[in-house]
Design a protein around this motif. Structure first.
Motif, mmCIF file in Angstrom:
data_model
loop_
_atom_site.group_PDB
_atom_site.id
_atom_site.type_symbol
_atom_site.label_atom_id
_atom_site.label_comp_id
_atom_site.label_asym_id
_atom_site.label_seq_id
_atom_site.Cartn_x
_atom_site.Cartn_y
_atom_site.Cartn_z
ATOM 1 N N ALA A 84 5.736 -5.104 7.498
ATOM 2 C CA ALA A 84 5.729 -4.293 6.284
ATOM 3 C C ALA A 84 6.261 -5.088 5.094
ATOM 4 O O ALA A 84 5.726 -5.002 3.980
ATOM 5 C CB ALA A 84 6.560 -3.030 6.493
ATOM 6 N N SER A 85 7.302 -5.890 5.339
ATOM 7 C CA SER A 85 7.877 -6.683 4.253
ATOM 8 C C SER A 85 6.924 -7.766 3.762
ATOM 9 O O SER A 85 7.054 -8.251 2.636
ATOM 10 C CB SER A 85 9.190 -7.321 4.709
ATOM 11 N N ARG A 86 5.953 -8.121 4.599
ATOM 12 C CA ARG A 86 4.961 -9.128 4.212
ATOM 13 C C ARG A 86 3.703 -8.493 3.619
ATOM 14 O O ARG A 86 2.729 -9.183 3.353
ATOM 15 C CB ARG A 86 4.590 -9.990 5.425
ATOM 16 N N GLY A 87 3.710 -7.179 3.471
ATOM 17 C CA GLY A 87 2.603 -6.502 2.813
ATOM 18 C C GLY A 87 1.499 -6.003 3.713
ATOM 19 O O GLY A 87 0.447 -5.560 3.220
ATOM 20 N N TYR A 88 1.702 -6.013 5.023
ATOM 21 C CA TYR A 88 0.676 -5.547 5.956
ATOM 22 C C TYR A 88 0.895 -4.070 6.285
ATOM 23 O O TYR A 88 2.033 -3.609 6.395
ATOM 24 C CB TYR A 88 0.693 -6.379 7.234
ATOM 25 N N THR A 89 -0.199 -3.346 6.475
ATOM 26 C CA THR A 89 -0.147 -1.907 6.735
ATOM 27 C C THR A 89 -0.495 -1.608 8.187
ATOM 28 O O THR A 89 -1.519 -2.074 8.701
ATOM 29 C CB THR A 89 -1.127 -1.158 5.812
ATOM 30 N N LEU A 90 0.364 -0.847 8.848
ATOM 31 C CA LEU A 90 0.119 -0.440 10.229
ATOM 32 C C LEU A 90 -0.902 0.694 10.254
ATOM 33 O O LEU A 90 -0.754 1.689 9.544
ATOM 34 C CB LEU A 90 1.421 0.031 10.866
ATOM 35 N N VAL A 91 -1.951 0.545 11.076
ATOM 36 C CA VAL A 91 -2.985 1.571 11.211
ATOM 37 C C VAL A 91 -3.242 1.829 12.689
ATOM 38 O O VAL A 91 -2.783 1.078 13.559
ATOM 39 C CB VAL A 91 -4.300 1.149 10.512
ATOM 40 N N ALA A 92 -3.981 2.876 12.967
ATOM 41 C CA ALA A 92 -4.333 3.195 14.345
ATOM 42 C C ALA A 92 -5.323 2.170 14.889
ATOM 43 O O ALA A 92 -6.042 1.509 14.126
ATOM 44 C CB ALA A 92 -4.937 4.594 14.419
#
Length: 207
Positions: A84-92
């Motif tokens: 998250a701190s690197r700008g990536y979004t967790l998705v299903a």
């Protein structure tokens, strides 16, 4: 002079015979962390990722191959926090993520046996009045065990898998070190290793 040398040898043997096993809780303060990357990967082109809330036990069998206890959840949470701190979004998983992450651990029990043998490898080193040529030997051996752990985080390129027909690992963290008897301390070392892997990889970011 002869008596002085004799006294030194007695003291040396005394120290060897009462030698304590090392305190591995103190020796294993942090894991050794290494990172690897695919230099052809464009990390800024990936925006989303998927990661299960479980950890793979690489040395387990049956139900023990998947870890989902509180410690496993904390390790996964550390990875997600860094992502998250690197700008990536967790998705299903069904949302066609750009990246797929897999975290695995393995524990190894090491057994070492120390047997001094013939003058501890120094036959003939002692003065002649000790009879260095005589096949004298220490009547004891030392056996001790200790645990080591390895933690591996792999990041797969799912975005381009259909194009090149393979799931390519574009980034990897491997951490290794001795494990102590305190599970809380071992967990902290694992979390610190994950954090350190991201610190060592400033290029791993979405923007």
């Amino acid at each position: 002079m002869k008596n002085f040398i004799y006294l030194l040898l007695i003291v040396a043997i005394g120290f060897a015979s009462c030698r304590k096993e090392p305190d591995y809780d103190k020796l294993s303060s942090e894991f050794i962390v290494s990172t690897n990357l695919d230099k052809t990967a464009s990390f800024g082109s990936y925006k989303t990722y998927y990661m299960a809330d479980t950890v793979i036990n690489l040395g387990g069998t049956g139900k023990d191959t998947i870890l989902n206890d509180a410690n496993a959840v904390k390790l996964v949470a550390a990875v997600k926090s860094n992502m998250a701190s690197r700008g990536y979004t967790l998705v299903a998983r069904t949302a066609k993520p750009d990246l797929g992450l897999r975290l695995g651990v393995v524990k190894v029990v090491n057994v070492d046996v120390y047997y001094p043998g013939w003058w501890d490898g120094y036959a003939g080193w002692f003065p002649y009045w000790w009879g260095g040529y005589y096949p004298y030997y220490y009547p004891w051996t030392t056996v001790y065990t200790y645990n080591t752990g390895t933690e591996i985080l792999d990041v797969y390129d799912l975005k381009n898998a259909k194009t090149n027909g393979q799931y390519r690992v574009i980034w990897n963290v491997a951490a290794f070190g001795a494990l102590g008897s305190d599970m809380g301390g071992n967990l902290n070392r694992g979390i610190n290793a994950i954090n350190q892997g991201f610190v060592q990889s400033p290029y791993f970011k979405a923007n």
